[in-house]
Scaffold this active site. Structure first.
Site, short mmCIF file in Angstrom:
data_model
loop_
_atom_site.label_atom_id
_atom_site.label_comp_id
_atom_site.label_asym_id
_atom_site.label_seq_id
_atom_site.Cartn_x
_atom_site.Cartn_y
_atom_site.Cartn_z
N ARG A 31 53.68 70.61 58.57
CA ARG A 31 53.10 70.39 57.11
C ARG A 31 52.52 71.47 56.50
NH1 ARG A 31 49.48 65.25 58.18
NH2 ARG A 31 47.80 66.57 59.05
N HIS A 80 38.92 64.38 61.50
CA HIS A 80 39.28 63.36 60.09
C HIS A 80 38.17 63.99 59.07
CE1 HIS A 80 38.57 59.87 57.49
NE2 HIS A 80 39.94 59.83 57.75
N ARG A 101 29.21 75.78 18.33
CA ARG A 101 28.54 74.62 17.65
C ARG A 101 27.00 75.16 16.98
NH1 ARG A 101 29.92 73.27 22.55
NH2 ARG A 101 31.45 71.60 23.00
N TYR A 134 46.51 79.05 20.78
CA TYR A 134 45.41 79.23 21.78
C TYR A 134 44.79 77.98 22.11
CZ TYR A 134 42.02 78.80 18.24
OH TYR A 134 40.99 78.42 17.10
#
Ligand code: ADP
Ligand code: MG
Ligand code: MG
Length: 966
Positions: A393, A515, A625, A939
């Site tokens: 895989r 795992h 801002r 944009y």
């Protein structure tokens, strides 16, 4: 006969059992009334038999490996498609077949019953496997054993269940002994089967088996399972069956068909076990995909030292280096490697242990990589010197490896630049630029003796937090917002809910393919595995450091470096990643830039952020801002004076004091956005003041407490009077719904002096920078406009200021004027607003709030996350999802998106020169970026760290949507 084919359940007759698990027997029996069971067992079922079974069913539920291929992942699952592809490529794969994901879904639809014809097809396919292997399922001579393996479309490592050695019972085990001449092996396979089948199919507690196994090892005076003598194993098998019977309340199934039937059901059921559901929720995998079931003839890695089992990646999943990376164990079966029970050897050692096998494996690995044009994660088993491939895989990899592998594969000519861009993972690009541990801090910690141990560098990244020793506790603390590092002896799928909330994972045992390592890499979590220098005590919630008295307890601070495997006591400071050194990432993003249409700008309030954004490739500031500048310590008192001013003169006085601060702030931003080599500046959009004014004032509640305290103590009359006055003033500014109150452009309309001061600061700063010969492009943006008249009035104010400045300074400054579109009314009337504006910038945070009527501040905590996670309703299985995703993270295309689209269309129609952008948080979300590309914005603007993500997402949007149009 009854002995050879024993009934599964005591009460049911033998014939019934046979017919239940082998209906084709019954059909054949009916046809050949005179035939004996033995005749029937030797009937040759050929491919045509499978075809017949398919014809008699509503659908083809079963595919031989030779009938499948890599493209059939939806139907066969990833594992099934992979083994099919390998089979057809002529690689050595043990024969078998796949029961489809459709069968799994049909099983659930029919109220947990096999769909019509599925079992018959299964049996027909099994017959073919018997022929292919020359073995007989349930036969004493040369018995066929199979594995029953789950496998969904997307790999969910360790989430679902697999049963090995199925087909073994008291009879066939004797055949296995006769065949191999190895009694120990045969009974070891048997006891493993009982253990695994009980745990997975009968749902019994595995601890009882482990205890008995430990007891046997102790009794025999041996350390590993492999050393228990055959005679003891025989007794163990009897005892295991008794445990299984006691726990499950029914005899352990000895009929091999019953074993198979139950195992297939168990795999279907494992699709909906808790950990699988958790994993899918976290990884946003559709719950409706279902799992396939692979039934495959067994090969044995536990037949001596010329046998073994292992897992390997075709490239290093941590660094991306092109070399085999993996581990194996000799004389071991199946999950021994991944489970981290014994510490395995590095794959390169196989060169010495089994040189021919190693060479063959290397060739196969290379071939598979060329074939799939991607790094592969392989599972293999060697039986008596013969190599078998069990799985392939595409391999999960770290962020660093993810990018490197793509760039390398372009250089190797395996994939094109475009493909690399399309395949690159935006999440990994983001992770790559996250902070790392400061090297000097690490050295310091080491010199202080805080470097506790070193394990395997299983998944890169820096994690600090409180050590926690069990998954439940980790989940609890993690959800409460406490940073935790999960420490376990080794992890199992039952720990996943704790891993999901942890900052990092540390295990004492298990290799780089254990795992913990696999899951951590998938989640992008730092992980140190197999750290043998620590001894974890689960019971005491602590670990001890080998060779020292050091004990680290639950709740103590810990830091782990997944890139180096180091484990430190205490917290270690992190530093920024160095983008300049990420040559592969820069190359990939360079390719991305060639394909994107959208511009990528950044939201930055300070010169420092603006500079970082430019390094990350931002082409402008889409949102600066101004209110953050008001919050700084030395300024806040002036801002408060301005807000609380009783007269216009008073206010003006405060504003005059603020002007120089703002001017120098803007100058800083403009300068940061000028390319030092060309003197050419990027556009900077500055937004005038937006939040409700009381955000700058002390909290009403706190003032109230102060006043009450002063009143009761009666001590400081003067202070009390002052506080009372402030309380009054703050109280008079309180609003029920501040997000819908006096904020945005409404402020500047009520107090024009604020707008005038801010405009002056912006334009004067621009003039100063322009005088230094730098070309800059300021843009002034008005927030929260709902009616065109608001914008018209602000525009008038601004033009007056600009005129004043021009006449004062005898120089003209060019600026652009625009508005945010963040209220539904603004979007609906965009055609009226557009002629007054030169640009629109969509404020998708506010637009989402106001379109849904959700207050962001409350919604996420109160109900929104439950909407997304799903509600539990009495009488309904599973959860009822109200929203697919959090609309503040990913733009709601159907609702909010429609407003955006409408405003774009109406706006452009009314003003063809209108420039269009977005500056909400959605500007850095790949799915939303795709939408913005499709509606034709110019944009997107996002936070500096997300600029690389947006560059990649914009390119991916351009590449995939142009493909879709074809
Ligand atoms: P997972 O999805 O958890 O990796 P698998 O179905 O791949 O589960 O099975 C786990 C392990 O069992 C594999 O790594 C492999 O070593 C072993 N295994 C599965 N099928 C067979 C088989 N037919 N023969 C030998 N070993 C097998
Ligand atoms: Mg596997
Ligand atoms: Mg807003």
């Amino acid at each position: 006969m009854a002995e050879a084919l024993p009934a599964g359940k005591g009460s049911r007759s033998t014939a019934n059992t046979i017919c239940r698990y082998r209906p084709w027997f019954c059909i054949v029996v009916a046809a050949l009334a005179s035939a004996t069971w033995e005749d029937i067992l030797t009937q040759q079922i050929t491919h045509s038999e499978l075809e017949k079974a398919v014809q008699q069913s509503p659908r083809k539920w079963v595919y031989l490996f030779s009938e499948g291929n890599a493209k059939m992942r939806d139907l066969l699952g990833g594992k099934g498609a992979g083994v099919a592809e390998m089979t057809n490529a002529g690689l050595p794969v043990p024969p078998g077949f796949t029961i489809t994901t459709e069968a799994c879904n049909a099983y659930y639809e029919a109220g947990k019953r096999f769909p019509q014809g599925m079992w018959e097809q299964t049996l027909a396919a099994l017959k073919i496997v018997e022929q292919q292997t020359g073995k007989g399922f349930g036969k004493r001579d040369n018995p066929l054993l199979v594995s029953v393996r789950s496998g969904a479309k997307f790999s969910m490592p360790g989430m679902m269940d697999t049963v090995l050695n199925l087909g073994i019972n008291d009879e066939t085990v004797k055949g296995l002994v006769a065949l191999t001449g190895d009694e120990r092996f045969a009974y070891d396979a048997y006891r493993r089967f009982i253990q695994m089948f009980s745990k997975i199919v009968l749902d019994t507690d595995p601890k009882d088996f482990e205890q008995v196994l430990d007891h046997y090892k102790e009794h025999a005076g041996v350390k590993t399972d492999a050393e228990i003598p055959a005679a003891e194993l025989k007794k163990l098998v009897v005892e295991f069956k008794q445990i299984a019977e006691r726990q499950s309340g029914e005899p352990f199934p000895t009929d091999v068909y019953q074993q198979l039937h139950k195992a297939i059901e168990a795999v279907f059921s494992s699709w909906n076990n808790k950990r699988a559901i958790d994993y899918r929720n976290f990884n946003k995998i559709d719950h409706k995909l279902g799992t396939a079931v692979n039934v495959q003839s067994m090969v044995f890695g536990n037949m001596g030292n010329d046998s073994g089992t292992g897992v390997a990646f075709t490239r290093d999943p941590g660094t991306g280096e092109k070399q085999l990376y993996g581990e194996y164990l000799l004389n071991a079966q199946g999950e021994d490697v991944v489970a981290g029970i014994r510490t395995p050897s590095k794959i390169s050692r196989l060169q010495e242990d089994l040189p021919q096998v190693y060479q063959q494996f290397q060739q196969i690995a290379h071939r598979l990589e060329q074939h799939y044009r991607d790094m592969q994660d392989l599972e293999f088993t060697v039986e008596k010197g013969r190599l078998y491939m069990l799985q392939t895989r595409s391999g999960k990899r770290s962020a660093q490896a993810g990018i490197k592998v793509l760039v390398d594969m372009v250089a190797e000519g395996l994939i094109t630049e475009q493909e690399a861009v399309k395949r690159a993972d935006t999440t990994q690009v983001y992770q790559l630029l996250l902070p790392r541990f400061d090297e000097n801090e690490k050295k310091l910690a080491a010199s202080e003796g805080r470097l506790l141990a070193k394990g395997l560098n299983a998944s890169p990244g820096a994690a600090s937090g409180k050590a926690v020793f069990d998954a439940d506790r980790a989940e609890e603390m993690g959800k409460a917002g406490i940073p935790v590092v999960l420490v376990r002896p080794e992890t199992s799928p039952d720990d996943v809910h704790g891993m999901l909330v942890a900052r990092g994972i540390l295990t004492a045992r298990g290799g780089a393919t254990s795992h913990a390592a696999v899951v951590a890499r998938g989640l992008g979590l730092p992980c140190v595995a197999g750290c043998e220098g620590i001894r974890v005590s689960e019971a005491e919630h602590l670990f001890r450091v080998v060779g020292s008295d050091f004990v680290l307890r639950e709740g103590d601070d810990i830091s782990i470096d997944g890139a180096t495997g180091e484990v430190f006591a205490g917290i270690i400071k992190t530093v920024e990643a160095d983008y300049e050194k990420e040559t592969e990432l820069k190359k990939l993003l360079g390719w991305a830039d060639q394909h994107r249409r959208l511009g990528v700008w950044a939201n930055a309030d300070y010169p420092r952020d603006a500079k970082r954004a430019v390094t990350f490739g931002a082409e402008g500031i889409g949102l600066c801002r101004t209110e953050h500048m008001f919050m700084e310590q030395e300024r806040l008192p002036i801002v408060q004076k301005m807000i609380l001013a009783k007269s216009q003169e008073e206010r003006q006085e405060a504003l005059d004091q603020l002007l120089p601060f703002q001017r120098s702030d803007f100058k800083g931003i403009f300068e940061a956005m000028v390319n030092p080599k060309t003197g050419e500046g990027y556009p900077v959009v500055i937004r005038l003041i937006d939040p409700p004014l009381h955000e700058f004032l002390p909290s009403y509640e706190e003032l109230l407490v102060d006043v009450t305290r002063l009143e009761t103590s009666g001590e400081n009359a003067e202070e009390l009077q002052e506080k009372r006055k402030l309380l009054d003033e703050v109280g008079s500014m309180r609003e029920m719904n501040p997000m819908l109150g006096l904020r945005g452009c409404r402020l500047g309309l009520l107090f024009p002096e604020i707008n005038i001061m801010q405009t002056r600061a912006i334009l004067e700063a621009a003039l100063e920078v322009a005088k230094e010969g730098k070309k800059i492009h300021p843009k002034i943006m008005i927030p929260l406009v709902g009616h065109v008249n608001e914008l018209k009035e602000v525009r008038r104010q601004l033009e007056a200021v600009a005129k004043e400045i021009t006449s004062e300074g005898n120089a003209e400054v060019a600026y652009k004027f625009g508005t945010m579109i963040e209220l539904p009314r603004a979007a609906l009337t965009a055609d009226q607003i557009a002629p007054v504006a030169e640009f629109f910038s969509f404020g998708t945070n506010d637009l989402t709030q106001t379109t849904f009527g959700f207050s962001r501040d409350d919604a996420e905590g109160k109900f929104l996350l439950k909407y997304v996670d799903g509600l539990t309703e009495p009488g309904i299985e599973g959860k009822v999802k109200i929203l697919p995703v959090n609309p503040f993270q990913t733009l709601d295309r159907d609702g909010v998106g429609q407003l955006v689209r409408m405003a774009v269309e109406k706006g452009r129609q009314a003003n063809p020169h209108l420039e269009l952008g977005i500056c909400g948080e959605h500007g850095g979300d790949p799915d939303s970026v795709e939408f913005f590309h499709m509606v034709g914005l110019d944009y997107v603007s996002c936070s500096p760290y997300r600029v690389p993500v947006a560059r990649l997402a914009a390119a991916q949007a351009a590449l995939t949507t142009s493909e879709r149009d074809k």
